[in-house]
Design an enzyme around this catalytic site. Structure first.
Site, PDB file in Angstrom:
ATOM      1  N   TYR A 157       0.823  -1.197   0.000  1.00  8.82           N
ATOM      2  CA  TYR A 157       0.000   0.000   0.000  1.00  8.82           C
ATOM      3  C   TYR A 157       0.863   1.256   0.000  1.00  8.82           C
ATOM      4  O   TYR A 157       1.862   1.336   0.697  1.00  8.82           O
ATOM      5  CB  TYR A 157      -0.921   0.023   1.217  1.00  8.82           C
ATOM      6  CG  TYR A 157      -1.800  -1.192   1.314  1.00  8.82           C
ATOM      7  CD1 TYR A 157      -2.707  -1.497   0.315  1.00  8.82           C
ATOM      8  CD2 TYR A 157      -1.707  -2.059   2.396  1.00  8.82           C
ATOM      9  CE1 TYR A 157      -3.508  -2.616   0.394  1.00  8.82           C
ATOM     10  CE2 TYR A 157      -2.507  -3.183   2.487  1.00  8.82           C
ATOM     11  CZ  TYR A 157      -3.406  -3.453   1.490  1.00  8.82           C
ATOM     12  OH  TYR A 157      -4.198  -4.568   1.571  1.00  8.82           O
ATOM     13  N   HIS A 223      -6.322   2.425  -0.214  1.00 12.04           N
ATOM     14  CA  HIS A 223      -6.205   2.174   1.233  1.00 12.04           C
ATOM     15  C   HIS A 223      -6.275   3.466   2.035  1.00 12.04           C
ATOM     16  O   HIS A 223      -5.536   3.663   2.999  1.00 12.04           O
ATOM     17  CB  HIS A 223      -4.928   1.399   1.556  1.00 12.04           C
ATOM     18  CG  HIS A 223      -5.167   0.274   2.517  1.00 12.04           C
ATOM     19  ND1 HIS A 223      -4.958   0.378   3.870  1.00 12.04           N
ATOM     20  CD2 HIS A 223      -5.608  -0.988   2.324  1.00 12.04           C
ATOM     21  CE1 HIS A 223      -5.260  -0.757   4.464  1.00 12.04           C
ATOM     22  NE2 HIS A 223      -5.651  -1.609   3.540  1.00 12.04           N
TER      23      HIS A 223
END
Length: 415
Positions: A157, A223
């Protein structure tokens, strides 16, 4: 005579090194019990305490058939509601009660929910790597297994903000010019630069479309690491690549931004894995600001609220894509898939697979074949637990470095 709750126990295990929480509800009927998932991997002992010290005394002796009433009782009994620890505790009991209900009816849960809309559930997997070449190899591996929906990242991420490399092993032009610019005495953490992440992500998706074309559906998960304007810019930059969806573009606290994103881009939007309160998704669905709702079922309180959410989303043309990460037991995965099978507005199911160790602990775990997930037809959820095998994999405290997110200047931010 009514079948009642005789005992409630919590079984914590970590067959893949990830802490899982399973609730076992035993009944007054010899041999009849149910299993539910209440996994909050990073706070597993807190969930265990709530179940054993608060829910068990509240529920022992009550009729197992009254699932809705028992859910409402558990939800309001602590006065303050809609938090991840209590919701997971409630979920463990709730799923177990549904498991018992199916066993009493001698039916798999999908039959109790109205019967199948489909035979198998389309699943998506995560493709990641340290560079574009590794991501390519991961994608190809999933394609070879029959998957046609793949979430694409590079360096986890936020891009992990290391330099991304392309398939030839050469640095991409934007990554080649980039160095993380930290402060003096910068604290440890998982650093990332939002602007660089955005550039790298567009390069990544562009490269993979060039390699694999449009016969595979690609997703990407922000995210929640961008501001509203940044998320809008990335969505517009990715629009030409026809993503299946762009996931968790914003923090739940910034849901109002979706109005502006929806009005300016045609990229399908998915949201919800961090939701714990119905008010977090109510307006997003009613206003049709998102295309996919992807809550983590135990985080919203179990199957009882998830069934209602699926029906609510269906009214507004929003499809389901339940959160199915590694920190989900096979019991929780089965609960999702039972709901997927009966939901006309099912979209796709996130799936992380099961290791041999997990299958040892959870006999009857769902199986993936040629890109689809299938259940067995056993009554209830169809998944059991081998408690002796579970003891072989005790849970431990995990520090979770990836959650120590920091911007280049050292600011601690949400994951």
């Amino acid at each position: 005579m009514a079948v009642t709750i005789r005992d409630i126990r919590v079984i914590c295990t970590a067959p893949e090194g990830i802490n899982l929480v399973v609730v076992k509800v035993e009944t007054s009927e010899p041999g009849l019990y149910g299993l539910g998932c209440g996994t909050f991997a990073y706070r597993h002992l807190a969930v265990k305490l709530v179940v054993e010290e608060y829910l068990k005394p509240l529920l022992v002796g009550r009729n197992v058939e009254n699932i809705e009433d028992l859910w409402q009782l558990m939800n309001q009994n602590g006065y303050w509601r809609n938090g991840p620890i209590e919701n997971n505790a409630i979920s463990g009991v709730d799923m177990a009660l549904w498991d018992i209900k199916g066993k009493m009816a001698n039916m798999p849960l999908y039959q109790l929910f109205g019967g199948k809309c489909r035979e198998g559930v389309a699943a998506y997997r995560h493709a990641d790597g340290r560079n574009f070449e590794e991501v390519e190899q991961c994608i190809q591996g999933y394609l070879d297994q029959g998957y046609r929906y793949i979430r694409v990242h590079c360096n986890t991420y936020g891009g992990n903000m290391g330099i991304l490399n392309n398939a030839s092993g050469l640095q991409s032009s934007s990554a080649n010019a980039y160095t993380m610019h930290k402060t003096e005495n910068a604290p440890e953490g998982a650093y990332y630069d939002p602007a660089q992440y955005m550039r790298n992500t567009v390069e990544l998706i562009d490269h993979m479309r060039g390699k694999f074309g449009y016969q595979v559906e690609f997703m990407h998960d922000i995210h929640e690491r961008l501001t509203g304007v940044q998320a809008l810019q990335l969505a517009k930059d990715l629009e030409p690549y026809k993503l299946f969806f762009l996931e968790d573009a914003l923090q739940p606290e910034q849901g109002e931004w979706f109005e502006y994103i929806r009005k300016q881009t045609a990229v399908p939007l998915a949201m919800g894995e961090l939701f714990v309160n119905p008010m977090e998704y109510k307006q997003l669905i009613e206003k049709r600001y998102i295309d996919y709702i992807r809550c983590h079922i135990s985080m919203i309180g179990g199957l009882t609220p998830a069934i209602k959410l699926a029906h609510f989303a269906d009214v507004y043309g929003v499809r389901t894509a339940w959160h199915g990460p590694f920190d989900l037991s096979a019991i929780g995965a089965a609960a999702q898939i039972h709901l997927d099978l009966v939901s006309p507005n099912f979209g796709v199911q996130e799936f992380s697979g099961f290791t041999p160790e997990e299958r040892e602990v959870f006999p009857g775990a769902p199986e993936a074949r040629n890109g689809y997930i299938y259940l067995n037809d056993k009554p209830g959820l169809g998944v059991d637990i081998d408690e002796e095998a579970a003891k072989k994999y005790p849970p431990t405290f995990r520090e979770n470095f990836w959650l120590k997110c920091r911007l280049p200047d050292g600011t601690c931010v949400r994951a």
